[in-house]
Design an enzyme around this catalytic site. Structure first.
Site, PDB file in Angstrom:
ATOM      1  N   ASP A   1     -29.478 -51.256  40.003  1.00 50.90           N
ATOM      2  CA  ASP A   1     -29.602 -52.242  38.795  1.00 50.90           C
ATOM      3  C   ASP A   1     -31.208 -52.140  39.055  1.00 50.90           C
ATOM      4  OD1 ASP A   1     -30.902 -54.256  37.535  1.00 50.90           O
ATOM      5  OD2 ASP A   1     -29.148 -55.682  37.929  1.00 50.90           O
TER       6      ASP A   1
ATOM      7  N   ASP B   1     -40.586 -46.006  18.960  1.00 55.06           N
ATOM      8  CA  ASP B   1     -41.568 -45.888  17.707  1.00 55.06           C
ATOM      9  C   ASP B   1     -42.204 -47.272  17.270  1.00 55.06           C
ATOM     10  OD1 ASP B   1     -38.802 -46.035  17.287  1.00 55.06           O
ATOM     11  OD2 ASP B   1     -39.336 -46.736  15.153  1.00 55.06           O
TER      12      ASP B   1
ATOM     13  N   LEU C   1     -28.141 -42.094  25.757  1.00 50.16           N
ATOM     14  CA  LEU C   1     -29.321 -41.035  26.251  1.00 50.16           C
ATOM     15  C   LEU C   1     -28.679 -40.496  27.640  1.00 50.16           C
ATOM     16  CD1 LEU C   1     -31.657 -39.133  25.520  1.00 50.16           C
ATOM     17  CD2 LEU C   1     -33.018 -40.996  26.036  1.00 50.16           C
TER      18      LEU C   1
ATOM     19  N   TYR D   1     -39.329 -57.183  21.885  1.00 47.91           N
ATOM     20  CA  TYR D   1     -38.688 -55.830  22.406  1.00 47.91           C
ATOM     21  C   TYR D   1     -40.000 -54.529  22.324  1.00 47.91           C
ATOM     22  CZ  TYR D   1     -36.501 -51.210  21.945  1.00 47.91           C
ATOM     23  OH  TYR D   1     -36.327 -49.748  22.159  1.00 47.91           O
TER      24      TYR D   1
ATOM     25  N   GLY E   1     -25.839 -44.636  29.432  1.00 46.06           N
ATOM     26  CA  GLY E   1     -26.156 -45.071  28.172  1.00 46.06           C
ATOM     27  C   GLY E   1     -25.912 -43.959  27.321  1.00 46.06           C
TER      28      GLY E   1
END
Ligand code: NAP
Length: 294
Positions: A40, A106, A17, A129, A15
């Protein structure tokens, strides 16, 4: 993690990051990067066996289900990846005597404020989410040595330059037009600065807990775009929009600046987001990833 042995395992290593974390931590410790194809994180037995076999000093969880709107219809998957898998990782890390680093968001806050959120403020998630990320925070604490790093508006990854921030930079560079929120306030997070802070927390053995790991300062998305215009020295058409102008399946928090004073008190002073933007823009000229601190 002071005095610990074994490599650092990074899951979700492909990813935006994850790649920065692998490179940055790899300059300090042996790193075992595991992409989704390698492991996974929702396959609990595989996670337990893999972590036990590697016996790492730390497990860094860069995996996530980050499709904020899709999560409204795929709640089970969002909770599996962002919640249940974190519990598995935390318990596997605990069994191995390893520290766990987990990244949150956040979005756990409702955005109904007018000053930067602190770690002590009460989360109030407004979407599937966001709720899944909050559950992940709770489960991360199953590892005795846990660092839950809330990041926000990530940008500047090696080759996944598809975040909102990255898209604004690309659109401004192309002259626009660029649609930007005038009423969403964010504290952007440069992936290389987040990765460096992660390494510093681990190497200093900082107190476990939640940390707001964002670049210093905050701005509306319009303010971000204006700074990109200024630093690039280009003319670009910005089209201001408001949250109410856009119908999105998942609610977005309006004001989500995060205060990073707790990180600073731990000895980690995050550079201003404008400084991070400057390094990111320089890296776009100099090649992918050159914005890292090397
Ligand atoms: N991006 C932001 O602005 C932002 C804001 C707040 C918080 N965060 C948090 O920061 C962390 C890193 O985000 P990011 O932007 O780097 O995300 P990203 O670029 O989407 O990377 C996430 C990685 O996780 C992998 N993954 C997904 N499901 C997996 C599974 N079941 N097992 C193993 N790996 C899996 C993905 O693989 P595939 O590509 O194959 O799906 C991808 O490589 C996440 O926890 C995210 O919630 C991000």
């Amino acid at each position: 993690m002071v005095g610990a042995t074994g490599p650092v395992v990074v899951v979700g290593a492909a990813g935006q990051l994850g790649q920065a974390v692998v490179r940055t931590l790899g300059r300090r410790w042996p790193v075992t990067p595991l992409t989704r194809a390698d492991l996974d994180v929702t396959r609990a037995a595989d996670v337990r066996a893999t972590i036990a076999a590697i016996a790492p000093r730390a497990v860094i969880n860069c995996a996530g289900f980050n499709h904020v709107d899709r999560a409204e219809d795929e709640a089970s998957l969002a909770f599996e990846v962002n919640g249940i898998a974190v519990r598995t990782l935390a318990r596997a890390a605990a069994d191995a005597g390893a520290a766990l680093v987990h990244y949150s968001s956040d979005f756990v806050f409702d955005g109904e404020t007018d000053r930067p959120y602190r770690e002590t403020d009460r989360p109030q998630p407004q979407s599937v989410y966001a709720a899944s990320k909050l559950v992940g925070e709770w489960f991360a604490m199953d590892a005795p040595v846990h660092y839950v790093l809330r990041v926000e508006s990530l940008f500047g990854g090696v080759d996944k330059q598809s975040s909102s921030f990255d898209k604004i930079v690309g659109a401004v560079a192309a002259g626009g037009p660029v649609r930007v929120f005038v009423d969403r306030v964010v504290s952007p997070s440069y992936v290389w600065d987040v990765a460096e802070a992660t390494a510093r927390l681990l190497e200093t053995g900082a107190a476990p807990g939640i940390y707001h790991c964002v670049n210093s300062g905050h701005a509306t998305w319009q303010g971000v775009a204006e700074e990109v215009v200024r630093q690039l020295g280009v003319a670009a058409v910005l089209e201001p929009i408001r949250l109410e102008d856009v119908k999105l399946p998942a609610a977005r928090p309006r004001y989500c600046a995060l205060a990073n004073d707790k990180l600073k008190a731990a000895g980690i002073d995050m550079p201003a987001w404008q400084d991070a933007l400057g390094r990111y823009l320089a890296s776009r000229d100099g090649g992918a990833g050159a914005g890292a601190r090397d």
